[in-house]
Motif scaffolding. Structure first.
Motif, PDB file in Angstrom:
ATOM      1  N   LEU A 122       0.836  -1.204   0.000  1.00 59.77           N
ATOM      2  CA  LEU A 122       0.000   0.000   0.000  1.00 59.77           C
ATOM      3  C   LEU A 122       0.875   1.261   0.000  1.00 59.77           C
ATOM      4  CD1 LEU A 122      -2.859  -1.029   2.436  1.00 59.77           C
ATOM      5  CD2 LEU A 122      -3.190  -0.131   0.129  1.00 59.77           C
ATOM      6  N   GLY A 123       1.933   1.217   0.799  1.00 62.66           N
ATOM      7  CA  GLY A 123       2.846   2.358   0.854  1.00 62.66           C
ATOM      8  C   GLY A 123       3.484   2.647  -0.492  1.00 62.66           C
ATOM      9  N   VAL A 134       1.698  11.524   1.889  1.00 59.26           N
ATOM     10  CA  VAL A 134       1.181  11.496   3.266  1.00 59.26           C
ATOM     11  C   VAL A 134       0.611  10.111   3.592  1.00 59.26           C
ATOM     12  CG1 VAL A 134      -0.528  12.448   4.854  1.00 59.26           C
ATOM     13  CG2 VAL A 134       0.712  13.970   3.303  1.00 59.26           C
ATOM     14  N   LYS A 135      -0.238   9.598   2.693  1.00 59.94           N
ATOM     15  CA  LYS A 135      -0.806   8.262   2.919  1.00 59.94           C
ATOM     16  C   LYS A 135       0.278   7.193   2.885  1.00 59.94           C
ATOM     17  CE  LYS A 135      -5.600   8.819   1.420  1.00 59.94           C
ATOM     18  NZ  LYS A 135      -6.641   8.391   0.447  1.00 59.94           N
ATOM     19  N   LEU A 142       2.987   2.533   9.948  1.00 63.03           N
ATOM     20  CA  LEU A 142       2.219   1.470  10.604  1.00 63.03           C
ATOM     21  C   LEU A 142       2.965   0.148  10.500  1.00 63.03           C
ATOM     22  CD1 LEU A 142      -0.321   0.457  12.006  1.00 63.03           C
ATOM     23  CD2 LEU A 142      -1.422   0.275   9.767  1.00 63.03           C
ATOM     24  N   GLY A 143       3.502  -0.138   9.318  1.00 68.59           N
ATOM     25  CA  GLY A 143       4.257  -1.369   9.130  1.00 68.59           C
ATOM     26  C   GLY A 143       5.524  -1.406   9.974  1.00 68.59           C
ATOM     27  N   ILE A 153      12.183  -0.295   4.502  1.00 63.14           N
ATOM     28  CA  ILE A 153      12.812  -0.014   3.210  1.00 63.14           C
ATOM     29  C   ILE A 153      11.980   0.993   2.416  1.00 63.14           C
ATOM     30  CG2 ILE A 153      13.458  -1.041   0.991  1.00 63.14           C
ATOM     31  CD1 ILE A 153      14.125  -3.625   2.619  1.00 63.14           C
ATOM     32  N   GLY A 154      10.659   0.792   2.428  1.00 60.41           N
ATOM     33  CA  GLY A 154       9.778   1.728   1.746  1.00 60.41           C
ATOM     34  C   GLY A 154       9.851   3.117   2.357  1.00 60.41           C
ATOM     35  N   TYR A 155       9.949   3.168   3.679  1.00 63.95           N
ATOM     36  CA  TYR A 155      10.031   4.453   4.374  1.00 63.95           C
ATOM     37  C   TYR A 155      11.331   5.181   4.001  1.00 63.95           C
ATOM     38  CZ  TYR A 155       9.667   7.787   8.254  1.00 63.95           C
ATOM     39  OH  TYR A 155       9.569   8.932   9.005  1.00 63.95           O
TER      40      TYR A 155
END
Length: 222
Positions: A122-123, A134-135, A142-143, A153-155
């Motif tokens: 989702l990210g 933002v989403k 959250l993950g 990693i996504g962050y």
């Protein structure tokens, strides 16, 4: 017991069990054969939903995506949402390129049922397809709280896009810390460092440049 099952192939439950044995033994062709036999006898029950889900997984792994999609849709039609989360998860992956909006809806259903693996997807969808940083950040955070490495990693990738290199540094250090006590994290760290080598170097260089120096000349640890 196996011989008894083979002798009773006309029994729907026996065919499901034979399919499950083949599925667990990674015997794709045998599992497809027995699951399809089951579905010719029983195809509109909660038990059929389980078979559709397993058959869909086999077909998905064989890259037979259209057939897999139909199996997952049949699974959803024949059982409750909480029992078909994996079907939504696979559908989300199937729709990622062809229909990102539908993919997002599937992953959101997974997330609402507590399926952690959907959070990073989702990210990435919000970041790469919809441009909603933002989403995207909310899903990755959250993950991270739940210890999902892909969300770390996504962050990192998100903060790179936002040019928050300080936050990238903290995220990289967090993954390094997790790798000290987890084999999975160690493997993830290795892949992460290999795939983002230039970004990590830039982050380290930039943080060295902007990190304040103490009176003794030592840089603050990050």
């Amino acid at each position: 017991h196996l011989q008894k099952l083979y002798k009773s192939e006309d029994n729907a439950l026996s065919m499901k069990l034979l399919g499950d044995l083949a599925f667990n033994g990674n015997n794709s062709q045998a599992s497809i054969k027995f699951y399809n036999k089951f579905l010719t006898v029983e195809n509109a029950t909660p038990l059929a939903a389980e078979v559709y889900k397993s058959l869909g997984e086999v077909l998905f792994k064989l890259a037979r995506f259209e057939e897999a999609e139909e199996c997952f849709l049949q699974c959803i039609r024949n059982c409750k949402t909480q029992e078909s989360v994996k079907a939504y998860y696979y559908l989300g992956q199937i729709y990622t390129v062809s229909d990102p909006t539908k993919s997002k809806q599937c992953f959101e259903i997974c997330a609402s049922e507590g399926f952690v693996e959907s959070l990073s997807l989702l990210g990435f969808l919000e970041m790469n397809y919809f441009g909603d940083m933002v989403k995207s950040c909310e899903w990755f955070k959250l993950g991270k709280e739940l210890g999902d490495l892909k969300c770390y990693i996504g962050y990192f990738d998100l903060q790179w896009e936002l040019k928050d290199y300080r936050e990238c540094m903290f995220t990289y250090k967090s993954i390094q810390d997790m790798a000290k006590t987890s084999e999975n994290a160690t493997k993830a760290l290795q892949t992460f460092e290999e795939s983002r080598q230039s970004k990590i170097k830039s982050v380290l260089d930039l943080n060295k440049e902007y990190t304040p120096v103490s009176a003794t000349g030592d840089r603050w640890s990050v």
